[in-house]
Motif scaffolding. Sequence first.
Motif: not given
Length: 527
Positions: A103-129
Amino acid sequence: MAEAQLSKTFPVKPKLKSKPRTPKQTPESKYWSSFKTRQISNLISVPCLTFSPTPSHSIAVAHSASLSIFSSETLSITSNISSFSDVVSCASFRSDGRLIAASDLSGLVQVFDLKTRTPLRRLRSHTRPVRFVQFPQLDKLHLISGGDDALVKYWDVAAETSILELQGHKDYVRCGDSFPVNMDMFVTGSYDHTVKLWDVRVTDTRSVMELNHGNPVEDVLFLPSGGLVATAGGNSVKIWDVIAGGKLMFSMDSHNKTVTSICMGRIGKDTGEESQQLRILSVGLDGYMKVFDYAANRVTHSMRFPAPLLSIGYSPDCSTRVIGTSNGILYAGKRKTKEKENEESESDQFWRIAPVEQPERKVLKPSYFRYFQRGQGEKPSRGDYLIMRPKRVKLAEHDKLLKKFRHREALVSVLGSKNPENVLAVMEELVARKKLLKCVSNLDAEELELLFRFLHKYCTMPRYSSLLMGLTKRVLEVRADDIRASNSLRGHISNLKRSVEEEIRVQQSLQEIQGIISPLLKIAGRR
């Protein structure tokens, strides 16, 4: 006989200086000190770090707008994830170690594949960090998050949607942990001083239990049994019994500043009987790392670092300990296990050349003549009695003069040195010999001036004042006529008087401050 006893060849030593007590190092302190710390710099403030639950237990370190993956074996960066638009606040490995959520302070939660380092999911619902994100320990399909919008969300990762929005906190949600034996329960901690226990099987969005820590909660942790919860906030770490309805078991207040992070630590398997003992490791802004034995309610080890500490992690195989600081330095401690040492020794033995066999020597017996001709290089056996030659004691100049009973010269000699402890030691020896006042009465004007300089500099120091203040009074009585006749001596007396008056004023001010603070401390103790 009395003079013969006084002429000992041992140097005089000061008695007023108390010896510092060196605490004995316990086996557990030796264990925690055996982690060889290595500094990893060139990072920015490290608010979060976590270990992968699967071998080889990689380390995810959040710093700035990046998430770096370190190898726990070499402590070097193996990969770097930089798909963030703001500062990374938290990260969590999935139970199989293949995915990582961040997670980061923009309010976005991301799920990554460790091998490829690509974001598989972007979970955006929080309005604050978002400050906290975690995969449940027994669940691969869901995710928990909490942020500055005071909301706790339960996500379906596959569908990329928020299943539950849990409301109840009144301030920033900063931390949380999942139940170790049930994937449907978890706890969250907030700056509203509360820790809430949630159960996603309950249709109501309210918490099933609430604990009041008494300070903004920085971190919360389920203990392995699942029946106890540890909370960190303020300068204390508290243990709660969840099964007993949220009963406070005990509070450990050993930090001087805010405790920022806690984690579980297990004594390594290679220590034998202590292998089953669990500890709580905590770090704080005071720069200390503390190891708590929550079964005995005591601190078993403490270590100081030169910076405020923000995060701590301990590997599941008990071989690596990592601490993140506010100035961007990572303190990674590595400890060798006995298994690895045995593997290394076996690999060395494969290439090692066998040593040349030495002929076996006959054991000397008391019946042999050669037994009595052994030299100093002979190693003693168990039954031998060693006679050690006493070491020659080196005496200082004043010790040599005391040995010859030249008391006045010994006092003048040590007054010329810059070591007040030696001066006090000589004075104490002269007091024991009942010669100090006689020495003072025989000093000439220059030597008396030397004594007054010493008294002016050290008579108001607390650890010396018990002897020097009484000596000053007697010197003024004995040498009053000489002081009146000398302008330089009168100048020293006026300086001495000013320093004593200043010390009296300081002591009076301290007593006034103590009189003000004492009632306040009593009132605070009653509360």
